[in-house]
Design an enzyme around this catalytic site. Structure first.
Site, PDB file in Angstrom:
ATOM      1  N   GLU A 103     -47.732 -17.724  -9.875  1.00 21.33           N
ATOM      2  CA  GLU A 103     -49.075 -17.720  -9.283  1.00 21.33           C
ATOM      3  C   GLU A 103     -49.922 -16.525  -9.722  1.00 21.33           C
ATOM      4  O   GLU A 103     -51.133 -16.669  -9.923  1.00 21.33           O
ATOM      5  CB  GLU A 103     -48.995 -17.774  -7.750  1.00 21.33           C
ATOM      6  CG  GLU A 103     -48.152 -16.672  -7.149  1.00 21.33           C
ATOM      7  CD  GLU A 103     -48.338 -16.537  -5.632  1.00 21.33           C
ATOM      8  OE1 GLU A 103     -47.366 -16.150  -4.973  1.00 21.33           O
ATOM      9  OE2 GLU A 103     -49.437 -16.807  -5.124  1.00 21.33           O
ATOM     10  N   THR A 125     -41.281 -20.317 -12.151  1.00 20.55           N
ATOM     11  CA  THR A 125     -40.812 -19.480 -11.036  1.00 20.55           C
ATOM     12  C   THR A 125     -39.566 -20.117 -10.438  1.00 20.55           C
ATOM     13  O   THR A 125     -39.505 -21.348 -10.296  1.00 20.55           O
ATOM     14  CB  THR A 125     -41.847 -19.292  -9.913  1.00 20.55           C
ATOM     15  OG1 THR A 125     -41.197 -18.723  -8.767  1.00 20.55           O
ATOM     16  CG2 THR A 125     -42.515 -20.581  -9.469  1.00 20.55           C
ATOM     17  N   ASP A 127     -38.981 -19.851  -7.479  1.00 18.94           N
ATOM     18  CA  ASP A 127     -39.364 -20.194  -6.101  1.00 18.94           C
ATOM     19  C   ASP A 127     -39.841 -21.641  -5.947  1.00 18.94           C
ATOM     20  O   ASP A 127     -39.892 -22.151  -4.825  1.00 18.94           O
ATOM     21  CB  ASP A 127     -40.483 -19.263  -5.607  1.00 18.94           C
ATOM     22  CG  ASP A 127     -40.103 -17.795  -5.661  1.00 18.94           C
ATOM     23  OD1 ASP A 127     -38.891 -17.507  -5.738  1.00 18.94           O
ATOM     24  OD2 ASP A 127     -41.011 -16.949  -5.626  1.00 18.94           O
ATOM     25  N   MET A 169     -33.539 -15.861  -2.370  1.00 16.50           N
ATOM     26  CA  MET A 169     -34.941 -15.531  -2.679  1.00 16.50           C
ATOM     27  C   MET A 169     -35.861 -16.709  -2.369  1.00 16.50           C
ATOM     28  O   MET A 169     -35.426 -17.732  -1.834  1.00 16.50           O
ATOM     29  CB  MET A 169     -35.064 -15.137  -4.144  1.00 16.50           C
ATOM     30  CG  MET A 169     -34.608 -13.731  -4.442  1.00 16.50           C
ATOM     31  SD  MET A 169     -34.948 -13.332  -6.171  1.00 16.50           S
ATOM     32  CE  MET A 169     -34.745 -11.562  -6.162  1.00 16.50           C
ATOM     33  N   GLU A 221     -35.296 -15.247   2.214  1.00 17.39           N
ATOM     34  CA  GLU A 221     -35.724 -13.854   2.433  1.00 17.39           C
ATOM     35  C   GLU A 221     -37.001 -13.754   3.270  1.00 17.39           C
ATOM     36  O   GLU A 221     -37.240 -12.753   3.932  1.00 17.39           O
ATOM     37  CB  GLU A 221     -35.916 -13.132   1.093  1.00 17.39           C
ATOM     38  CG  GLU A 221     -36.981 -13.784   0.213  1.00 17.39           C
ATOM     39  CD  GLU A 221     -37.177 -13.111  -1.133  1.00 17.39           C
ATOM     40  OE1 GLU A 221     -36.546 -12.082  -1.410  1.00 17.39           O
ATOM     41  OE2 GLU A 221     -37.985 -13.647  -1.928  1.00 17.39           O
ATOM     42  N   HIS A 271     -31.081 -10.814  -7.509  1.00 16.93           N
ATOM     43  CA  HIS A 271     -31.473 -11.180  -8.879  1.00 16.93           C
ATOM     44  C   HIS A 271     -30.416 -11.986  -9.624  1.00 16.93           C
ATOM     45  O   HIS A 271     -30.695 -12.479 -10.721  1.00 16.93           O
ATOM     46  CB  HIS A 271     -31.847  -9.920  -9.667  1.00 16.93           C
ATOM     47  CG  HIS A 271     -33.113  -9.305  -9.144  1.00 16.93           C
ATOM     48  ND1 HIS A 271     -33.101  -8.373  -8.141  1.00 16.93           N
ATOM     49  CD2 HIS A 271     -34.409  -9.545  -9.440  1.00 16.93           C
ATOM     50  CE1 HIS A 271     -34.358  -8.033  -7.861  1.00 16.93           C
ATOM     51  NE2 HIS A 271     -35.163  -8.732  -8.625  1.00 16.93           N
ATOM     52  N   GLN A 273     -29.732 -14.781  -8.858  1.00  9.32           N
ATOM     53  CA  GLN A 273     -30.381 -16.101  -8.905  1.00  9.32           C
ATOM     54  C   GLN A 273     -31.331 -16.241 -10.089  1.00  9.32           C
ATOM     55  O   GLN A 273     -31.720 -17.336 -10.458  1.00  9.32           O
ATOM     56  CB  GLN A 273     -31.191 -16.334  -7.615  1.00  9.32           C
ATOM     57  CG  GLN A 273     -30.328 -16.439  -6.380  1.00  9.32           C
ATOM     58  CD  GLN A 273     -31.113 -16.122  -5.121  1.00  9.32           C
ATOM     59  OE1 GLN A 273     -31.558 -17.017  -4.429  1.00  9.32           O
ATOM     60  NE2 GLN A 273     -31.275 -14.854  -4.805  1.00  9.32           N
ATOM     61  N   ARG A 274     -31.758 -15.127 -10.660  1.00  7.83           N
ATOM     62  CA  ARG A 274     -32.731 -15.190 -11.751  1.00  7.83           C
ATOM     63  C   ARG A 274     -32.111 -14.953 -13.121  1.00  7.83           C
ATOM     64  O   ARG A 274     -32.774 -15.150 -14.136  1.00  7.83           O
ATOM     65  CB  ARG A 274     -33.823 -14.130 -11.536  1.00  7.83           C
ATOM     66  CG  ARG A 274     -34.726 -14.422 -10.399  1.00  7.83           C
ATOM     67  CD  ARG A 274     -36.148 -13.954 -10.591  1.00  7.83           C
ATOM     68  NE  ARG A 274     -36.366 -12.712 -11.242  1.00  7.83           N
ATOM     69  CZ  ARG A 274     -37.050 -11.687 -10.714  1.00  7.83           C
ATOM     70  NH1 ARG A 274     -37.522 -11.776  -9.483  1.00  7.83           N
ATOM     71  NH2 ARG A 274     -37.272 -10.606 -11.408  1.00  7.83           N
TER      72      ARG A 274
HETATM   73  O1  F6P Z   1     -41.106 -14.888  -7.384  1.00  9.92           O
HETATM   74  C1  F6P Z   1     -39.807 -14.787  -7.835  1.00  9.92           C
HETATM   75  C2  F6P Z   1     -39.044 -13.784  -7.033  1.00  9.92           C
HETATM   76  O2  F6P Z   1     -37.730 -13.747  -7.527  1.00  9.92           O
HETATM   77  C3  F6P Z   1     -39.058 -14.006  -5.513  1.00  9.92           C
HETATM   78  O3  F6P Z   1     -38.157 -15.003  -5.126  1.00  9.92           O
HETATM   79  C4  F6P Z   1     -38.727 -12.626  -5.020  1.00  9.92           C
HETATM   80  O4  F6P Z   1     -39.235 -12.396  -3.729  1.00  9.92           O
HETATM   81  C5  F6P Z   1     -39.409 -11.742  -6.002  1.00  9.92           C
HETATM   82  O5  F6P Z   1     -39.590 -12.487  -7.186  1.00  9.92           O
HETATM   83  C6  F6P Z   1     -38.645 -10.491  -6.331  1.00  9.92           C
HETATM   84  O6  F6P Z   1     -39.391  -9.744  -7.203  1.00  9.92           O
HETATM   85  P1  F6P Z   1     -38.856  -8.451  -7.980  1.00  9.92           P
HETATM   86  O7  F6P Z   1     -37.884  -8.917  -9.000  1.00  9.92           O
HETATM   87  O8  F6P Z   1     -40.078  -7.874  -8.602  1.00  9.92           O
HETATM   88  O9  F6P Z   1     -38.236  -7.582  -6.952  1.00  9.92           O
END
Ligand code: F6P
Length: 342
Positions: A103, A125, A127, A169, A221, A271, A273-274
């Site tokens: 976004e 994303t 999310d 997240m 979260e 993280h 999850q990412r």
């Molecule tokens: O928007 C993706 C996301 O992983 C959210 O789920 C989480 O709240 C945020 O980014 C975390 O951001 P950062 O990696 O900057 O802490």
């Protein structure tokens, strides 16, 4: 054409698959040239770029993260940010940008388009909260990672007769919690879209212990108790005005332990999850979005975002992506509630 590519905001699995598809079709089919801008909007703002050709995108399809780097830089918060971007694009002979982001990144892309910059957006994303697209890549991978964690937590929770609270997240949308919780057979799922009653959650947990199974509670979260507030990691805001969430899992575990008399522990997936390789679903979705994005750029169809609607990849106005957050409808939550406490 000479096209700049950038990835902004939180990274997610599948970014490299988009970059690869854009470059492979852009060079191979259309004969365009590419410039990779580093670290989101920081790249065009500061003129930070790197070569981006077929050689640079070989082998990156399964790789997580982004070969271009990312940041949460907001050029509209920087003095003369837009002018600097325009100057750097001109200096590097860049005619257009393909911006891959959520976004915030796409919000910047929308405004830049209105100010005369040629932009095509690609939604990403974990999310899954962007409007105008049914799914964003990264989400499926995040859900699978969280589901696998929940599967593993079931066995250890049962060995020790403990409650395990899993914090996932998703910021202000509960998609990851809903899908991972449903797929993992969670005992309770708590989302930002619906405030929860701790007494009721403790009731579900007790019921699960009565059935001789240990409960797994999945909490997003951004979830909040009825008479409480969202738990923030700290009070700082990023350059897009977002708070950093985190901590609701620990708070909830303490409450559940006190109310049920059974030990409760928390796992924050964060993280994990990412990171890592995208699932097949995300690789295919990211690739198809990349192919459509380069088609849009080739046709000079600026100000569009590529999107998945049903099984088709379509183009929508960039502004549609950020008009409103796509949150979990309560009917979807009701489907999950059938399984709570049982
Ligand atoms: O928007 C993706 C996301 O992983 C959210 O789920 C989480 O709240 C945020 O980014 C975390 O951001 P950062 O990696 O900057 O802490």
């Amino acid at each position: 054409m000479r096209i700049g590519v950038l990835t902004g905001g939180g990274d997610c699995p599948g970014l490299n698959a988009v970059i690869r598809a854009v470059v492979r079709k852009g060079v191979g089919t259309y004969g365009h040239e590419f410039v990779g801008f580093r670290d989101g909007w920081k790249g065009p703002l500061e003129g930070l770029s790197k070569p981006l050709g077929i050689a640079e995108v070989r082998g990156i399809l399964p790789r997580g993260g982004t070969i271009l780097g990312s940041s949460r830089t907001n050029p509209f918060k920087i003095e003369n940010g837009v002018e600097k971007i325009k100057e750097n694009l001109a200096a590097q002979g860049v005619d257009a940008l393909i911006a891959i982001g959520g976004e915030d990144t796409l919000g910047v892309a929308t405004k830049l388009h209105e100010l005369g910059v040629n932009v095509v957006g690609v939604p990403k994303t974990i999310d899954n909260d962007l409007g105008a697209t049914d799914y964003t890549f990264g989400f499926d991978t995040a859900v699978n990672i969280a589901m696998e964690a929940i599967d593993r937590l079931h066995t250890t929770a049962e060995s020790h007769h403990r409650t395990l609270v899993v914090e996932v997240m998703g910021r202000h949308a509960g998609w990851i919690a809903l899908h991972a919780g449903l797929a993992g057979g969670a005992n309770v799922i708590l989302l930002p879209e619906r405030k929860f009653d701790v007494e009721q959650v403790a009731g579900y947990v007790n019921k699960r212990f009565d059935h001789q199974y240990a409960p797994i509670v999945v909490v997003a979260e951004g979830a909040q108790p009825i008479d409480g507030q969202m738990v923030l990691h700290n009070q700082e805001l990023d350059s897009f005005g977002h708070v950093r969430l985190g901590g609701i899992g620990q708070w909830l575990a303490e409450q559940l332990e006190a109310k049920t008399g059974k030990e409760a522990r928390t796992v924050v997936l964060g993280h994990i999850q990412r990171g890592g390789t995208p699932t097949a679903f995300d690789r295919v979705l990211a690739t198809r979005l990349g192919l459509q994005a380069i088609d849009a750029a080739h046709e000079a169809d600026w100000g569009k975002m590529v999107a998945m609607q049903s099984t088709d990849i379509v183009r929508v106005p960039l502004a549609d992506a950020t008009r409103e957050l796509k949150t979990v409808p309560l009917e979807r939550y009701a489907e999950a509630e059938v399984f709570f406490g049982s």
